[in-house]
Scaffold this motif. Structure first.
Motif, short mmCIF file in Angstrom:
data_model
loop_
_atom_site.label_atom_id
_atom_site.label_comp_id
_atom_site.label_asym_id
_atom_site.label_seq_id
_atom_site.Cartn_x
_atom_site.Cartn_y
_atom_site.Cartn_z
N ALA A 51 -16.14 -47.85 -15.64
CA ALA A 51 -15.30 -49.06 -15.64
C ALA A 51 -15.70 -49.97 -14.48
O ALA A 51 -15.92 -49.50 -13.37
N ARG A 52 -15.82 -51.25 -14.77
CA ARG A 52 -16.19 -52.18 -13.70
C ARG A 52 -14.95 -52.78 -13.06
O ARG A 52 -14.93 -53.01 -11.85
N GLY A 53 -13.95 -53.06 -13.83
CA GLY A 53 -12.76 -53.69 -13.25
C GLY A 53 -11.57 -52.76 -13.34
O GLY A 53 -11.73 -51.55 -13.38
N GLY A 54 -10.39 -53.34 -13.35
CA GLY A 54 -9.18 -52.56 -13.54
C GLY A 54 -8.67 -51.96 -12.24
O GLY A 54 -9.12 -52.30 -11.15
N ASP A 55 -7.74 -51.06 -12.42
CA ASP A 55 -7.05 -50.43 -11.29
C ASP A 55 -7.96 -49.35 -10.70
O ASP A 55 -8.05 -48.24 -11.23
N ARG A 56 -8.63 -49.66 -9.59
CA ARG A 56 -9.61 -48.73 -9.00
C ARG A 56 -8.96 -47.41 -8.60
O ARG A 56 -9.52 -46.32 -8.78
N GLU A 57 -7.77 -47.53 -8.03
CA GLU A 57 -7.08 -46.32 -7.56
C GLU A 57 -6.79 -45.39 -8.75
O GLU A 57 -6.95 -44.17 -8.67
N LEU A 58 -6.41 -46.03 -9.85
CA LEU A 58 -6.13 -45.24 -11.06
C LEU A 58 -7.41 -44.56 -11.56
O LEU A 58 -7.41 -43.36 -11.87
N HIS A 59 -8.48 -45.32 -11.57
CA HIS A 59 -9.76 -44.74 -12.01
C HIS A 59 -10.14 -43.55 -11.15
O HIS A 59 -10.55 -42.51 -11.65
N GLU A 60 -9.99 -43.73 -9.83
CA GLU A 60 -10.37 -42.64 -8.92
C GLU A 60 -9.50 -41.40 -9.17
O GLU A 60 -9.98 -40.27 -9.14
N ALA A 61 -8.22 -41.65 -9.43
CA ALA A 61 -7.31 -40.52 -9.68
C ALA A 61 -7.71 -39.80 -10.96
O ALA A 61 -7.71 -38.56 -11.03
N VAL A 62 -8.09 -40.58 -11.99
CA VAL A 62 -8.52 -39.98 -13.26
C VAL A 62 -9.78 -39.15 -13.03
O VAL A 62 -9.88 -38.00 -13.47
N ILE A 63 -10.73 -39.75 -12.30
CA ILE A 63 -12.01 -39.07 -12.06
C ILE A 63 -11.78 -37.76 -11.32
O ILE A 63 -12.30 -36.70 -11.70
N GLU A 64 -10.97 -37.82 -10.27
CA GLU A 64 -10.75 -36.63 -9.45
C GLU A 64 -10.07 -35.52 -10.26
O GLU A 64 -10.50 -34.38 -10.24
N ARG A 65 -9.03 -35.89 -10.98
CA ARG A 65 -8.27 -34.85 -11.70
C ARG A 65 -9.08 -34.22 -12.83
O ARG A 65 -9.08 -33.01 -13.01
N ILE A 66 -9.74 -35.07 -13.60
CA ILE A 66 -10.46 -34.51 -14.75
C ILE A 66 -11.70 -33.73 -14.29
O ILE A 66 -11.99 -32.66 -14.81
N SER A 67 -12.42 -34.26 -13.30
CA SER A 67 -13.63 -33.58 -12.83
C SER A 67 -13.30 -32.17 -12.38
O SER A 67 -14.07 -31.23 -12.62
N LYS A 68 -12.18 -32.02 -11.70
CA LYS A 68 -11.80 -30.72 -11.18
C LYS A 68 -11.57 -29.71 -12.32
O LYS A 68 -11.84 -28.53 -12.20
N LEU A 69 -11.07 -30.24 -13.42
CA LEU A 69 -10.69 -29.35 -14.53
C LEU A 69 -11.86 -28.97 -15.46
O LEU A 69 -11.83 -27.93 -16.11
N LEU A 70 -12.86 -29.85 -15.53
CA LEU A 70 -13.87 -29.70 -16.58
C LEU A 70 -14.59 -28.34 -16.60
O LEU A 70 -14.78 -27.79 -17.69
N PRO A 71 -15.00 -27.78 -15.44
CA PRO A 71 -15.70 -26.48 -15.53
C PRO A 71 -14.84 -25.41 -16.20
O PRO A 71 -15.34 -24.63 -17.02
N THR A 72 -13.55 -25.38 -15.86
CA THR A 72 -12.68 -24.39 -16.48
C THR A 72 -12.52 -24.68 -17.98
O THR A 72 -12.50 -23.75 -18.80
N LEU A 73 -12.42 -25.95 -18.32
CA LEU A 73 -12.28 -26.31 -19.73
C LEU A 73 -13.54 -25.90 -20.51
O LEU A 73 -13.46 -25.44 -21.65
N PHE A 74 -14.68 -26.08 -19.87
CA PHE A 74 -15.94 -25.69 -20.53
C PHE A 74 -15.94 -24.18 -20.78
O PHE A 74 -16.25 -23.71 -21.89
N ALA A 75 -15.59 -23.43 -19.73
CA ALA A 75 -15.55 -21.97 -19.87
C ALA A 75 -14.59 -21.57 -20.98
O ALA A 75 -14.89 -20.71 -21.81
N GLY A 76 -13.42 -22.20 -21.01
CA GLY A 76 -12.42 -21.89 -22.04
C GLY A 76 -12.93 -22.23 -23.43
O GLY A 76 -12.73 -21.48 -24.39
#
Lengths: 363, 518
Positions: A51-76
């Motif tokens: 994303a180029r524009g929009g709510d940067r803080e929201l984007h960062e929160a999305v990135i942080e939360r989902i990135s943390k979860l992805l390895p476990t989701l992949f394993a599952g």
């Protein structure tokens, strides 16, 4: 009778077919939850990373939360993908193996794709910000690989349903380079799955937002972002669902149009549920403080209905070719009991470990 | 026969071997490494050694990535590849052992979850719980082996299962326990390898970190040495069990399966190299070096490659010994095929096939391609290049007498002619050129004919019969082979080839030890 449909194996199955069907559906449901969160979550992550524009803080929160979860989701996704694959092969192995061989290389490619995708997911998760601009590409590679694996599965699971195509493909080229691109069912089926994944991941994001206890604005924004994704994906997916229905072979499509009470009932229920989902999501979208539970449980129910519809499609296509009730059975009661006990003990152990982990504060 | 055969230039077996050896290599590491982590963690905590704890933590991250990303996915890869290469065998294994696979899957879930919780728990769980999770990981991983070992050994020595088709009879088959001992020892050695590789590539830290590294290096080396020694001891037990379970094991080991003695030697070479290399970090842990780690990994790979190949080679020509041939034909179907001909059992026949060679191509795909390639692994061209179409027709009904443990060919006269027509076109005759070196040419002429069924001194030895004969005697013998034994095909080599073969036979009759065929 198609001469290329393999002769059924002479060895009996060790429990009745309906039991394996139940196990297939149940384990596939769990796989689907992980896979949806992984693929859909990955798509949402990419949206925020690129994303180029929009709510940067929201984007960062999305990135942080989902990135943390992805390895476990992949394993599952992988671990819970093994079981339905096993039970499906128990019942439909002959069809599945033939279609796999016809698309030998693309099917084999799922293995390196999973390795590359999984590695890239860990790279994104462990290195994260230190990757700088490379992070978005690591995520793109990871999610691209997952999507390609899904596409290979859609090709295989549609090709296995159409034995009338097999010999033409094989004798044209026995080197295993085929896909099932000419199949009318392929794209609506794949897109239905993929968009469904995005929708489910939207709910996952909204649920993750509930864990944000300090910043009320962020919590609300994450919830809305998740539900926006869910609503948009579901609206489009309802249309794709109808495309899927129209793409079905005529005799199978008739089953869903009154030809079979079971199939027609499932279609009616699925359609009704998707409308209910839209309403429930909209309610929380308007007032984010409302509970997400009705939406989450209804989504789970919808997924279960979709799995049964998928099964009705498979049975429709293979009618007269795969008769599950004709598979010889020689029950292994002791093994069934051992499996059941192990399953309960295993799940209890996993739940215990995960609860201990989640209950412990990060030190 | 029941399924289409994927035409792969290098051969399906090679792809299967590649995926499975890499998986097995990491899978054993994933079992032993789990034990190492929890034992080392306990030791570090008891000693209050923060540097060692940090080392174990850093190892656990590599361990997580290696086992989850590579180990788990290549495990799925074995399923994927088996479906492509041996669908009939995979379906039989699933039908017979679906509850076994399902039980193993439960342990797989627990193992993966425990690996993740162990890693994420370093900063969050108390020491006791963290170690408990480590133990759960190890137990689940080991239980996976306990189950998979039953199914893998079943394929080689199904024992009483062939009669009663009972799950547990096949599971606890004659090689189950020695194989479990072998694999347990291999897992311990792999754990040591993991420790040695991570320790070798660790960034050098302060004195305490260095002490921790040395501590781990010495123990890693001990695990490798002890693991390989235990592996070697268990091999004797395993060999004893094999010779009891496979009646003609002595023949196989003597060269009835030509590749078997070579891969046995490869396995022993890998074991010896691994053991010897482990003595370096055991004696001088401070001087342990990344180059040593690379060599050690390579030698362990040779050990695994050889070991798995031995198992595969000993099973020829079956995927489930005594039950299912690699072609997908069940042993109990043989009388039916012999009566009806192979065409009736060749499902994938091209409706457009009109000529004998085209019909033969379909037979080739169904009955030859599951094990052979044209020019890759188990290549047919070098063999066929020395035979005319008539010779191939003559040879096909005698396949079961070959050294390589081929299944019998049950084609009728017309089917045999069709297959031979295709094989003769495929043979690329004219490529049967001989090297300029006379000894090499003589050896090639032997390998292409007599050597397909005989050795000089081991299995079906010919040297005793050759002794005392002259070149002229051999000339006469070559023209009357079918009179010597019913299984022998007539010899049809051209004059050049004949000359080379006579050179070889004359040399062998003179008991020239340098010309031993095996």
């Amino acid at each position: 009778m198609n001469p290329y449909v393999p002769t059924p194996d002479v060895l009996p199955i060790p429990a009745t077919a309906p039991l394996f069907e139940a196990l297939l559906h149940l384990t596939f449901l769990v796989h689907l939850l992980f896979m949806n969160a992984l693929l859909g979550g990955g798509a949402i992550l990419l949206g925020s990373l690129f994303a180029r524009g929009g709510d940067r803080e929201l984007h960062e929160a999305v990135i942080e939360r989902i990135s943390k979860l992805l390895p476990t989701l992949f394993a599952g996704t992988v671990t819970f993908g093994v079981a339905p694959l096993l039970f499906m092969q128990t019942l439909y192995g002959g069809f599945f193996y033939t279609s796999s061989i016809l698309m030998g290389w693309p099917w084999f490619a799922t293995v390196p794709l999973l390795i590359v995708g999984y590695s890239a997911i860990y790279l994104n998760s462990f290195r994260g910000r230190r990757l700088g601009g490379g992070r978005r590409w690591a995520a793109a590679v990871a999610i691209g690989c997952v999507a390609l694996v899904g596409f290979a599965f859609s090709n295989n699971t549609t090709l296995m349903l159409t034995p009338e195509k097999w010999s033409r493909l094989y004798f044209a080229s026995p080197g295993g380079l085929h896909l099932n691109l000419g199949e009318a069912l392929l794209w609506p089926r794949f897109l239905h799955m993929a968009l469904g994944a995005v929708a489910v991941a939207g709910i996952m994001l909204a649920l993750l937002a509930r864990r944000e206890r300090t910043d009320a604005r962020l919590r609300e924004a994450l919830t809305r972002r998740g539900l926006d994704v869910f609503l948009a994906a579901t609206v489009v997916n309802i249309m794709i669902g109808f495309w899927y229905l129209l793409a079905l072979r005529e005799d199978v499509s008739r089953l869903f149009m009154g030809g079979s009470g079971h199939a027609t009932g499932l279609l009616g229920l699925g359609t009704a549920l998707s409308l209910v989902l839209l309403l429930l999501a909209w309610r929380v979208r308007v007032v984010p403080a409302r509970s997400l539970k009705p939406l989450a449980w209804s989504t789970l129910l919808t997924l279960a209905v979709m799995i049964l519809m998928r099964d009705a499609v498979r049975k429709g296509y293979l009618a007269g070719l795969a008769n599950l009730h004709e598979i010889p059975v020689r029950t292994q009661t002791l093994n069934l009991v051992i499996f059941a006990v192990l399953l309960v003990a295993g799940i209890t152990t996993v739940v215990w470990m995960v609860r201990r982990l989640l209950a412990a504060p990060s030190r | 026969m029941n399924y289409p055969v994927w035409e792969l230039p290098m051969g399906g077996g090679v792809l299967m071997a590649l995926v499975s050896v890499l998986h097995v290599f990491v899978a054993h590491l994933a079992i032993g490494g789990g034990l190492w982590l929890v034992v080392a963690e306990r030791s570090a905590r008891r000693r209050g050694d923060a540097a060692l704890l940090a080392l174990v933590k850093s190892q656990s991250r590599t361990f997580l990535l290696l086992t989850l990303v590579f180990g788990a996915i290549t495990g799925v890869g074995i399923w994927t590849t088996a479906a492509l290469i041996s669908p009939q065998a995979l379906l039989a294994l699933i039908r017979a052992y679906v509850w076994g696979w399902a039980m193993e899957w439960v342990f797989f879930i627990v193992e993966i979850a425990a690996a993740l919780v162990y890693w994420y728990g370093w900063e969050r769980l108390d020491a006791r719980t963290h170690q408990a999770v480590g133990w759960i990981y190890f137990i689940a991983a080991y239980m996976s082996l306990v189950i998979i070992n039953g199914i893998v050994t079943f394929m080689l020595t199904p024992g009483g299962w062939l009669e009663n088709k009972e799950f547990w009879t096949g599971f606890f088959n004659p090689t189950y326990w020695p194989s479990l001992a072998l694999r347990s020892a291999a897992a311990a050695a792999q754990a040591g390898l993991f420790v040695l590789v991570t320790a070798a590539f660790l960034k050098r830290g302060d004195a305490r970190a260095e002490e921790a590294r040395v501590w781990a290096t010495r123990r890693g080396a001990a695990w490798v040495a002890a693991g390989v020694a235990a592996f070697a001891a268990a091999l004797f037990w395993y060999r004893g069990a094999l010779s009891g379970a496979i009646p003609d094991w002595a023949d196989l080991a003597a060269g009835a399966i030509p590749v078997l003695p070579r891969v046995v030697a490869l396995m022993w070479a890998g074991a010896a190299a691994t053991f010897l290399l482990a003595l370096w970090p055991l004696a001088a842990p401070r001087r342990w070096h990344p180059a040593g780690a690379v060599l050690l990994t390579a030698s362990a790979l040779v050990l695994f490659f050889g070991g798995e190949w031995v198992r595969e080679a000993a099973r020829k020509p079956f995927t489930i010994h005594g039950y299912l041939y690699t072609t997908g034909l069940r042993v109990d179907q043989e009388p039916e095929v012999a009566a009806a001909g192979v065409t009736a059992f060749t499902r994938w026949r091209d409706p457009a096939a009109a000529t004998p060679a085209e019909r033969g191509r379909d037979l080739y795909r169904a009955w030859c391609l599951p094990c052979h390639t044209r020019d890759g692994y188990n290549a047919m061209r070098p063999f066929l290049g020395h035979r005319t179409e008539a010779e191939i027709v003559d040879f096909l009904p005698r396949l079961q007498h070959m050294r390589a443990r081929m299944p019998a060919w049950h084609g009728n006269a017309a089917e045999t002619a069709d297959l031979a027509a295709y094989l003769a076109t495929d043979a690329d005759r004219g490529a049967a050129v001989f090297p300029a070196d006379r000894d090499a040419a003589a050896r090639l002429a032997w390998d292409a004919h007599c050597g397909t069924c005989h050795t000089l001194d081991d299995y079906r030895p010919l040297r005793p019969s050759l002794a005392g004969n002259t070149r002229e005697d051999f000339e006469a013998m070559l023209d009357m082979l079918p009179d010597l034994a019913a299984e022998m095909p007539a010899y049809g080599g051209d004059p050049v080839e004949r000359g080379h073969l006579l050179d070889f036979l004359t040399g062998a009759a003179g008991a020239d030890p340098d010309r031993s065929a095996e």
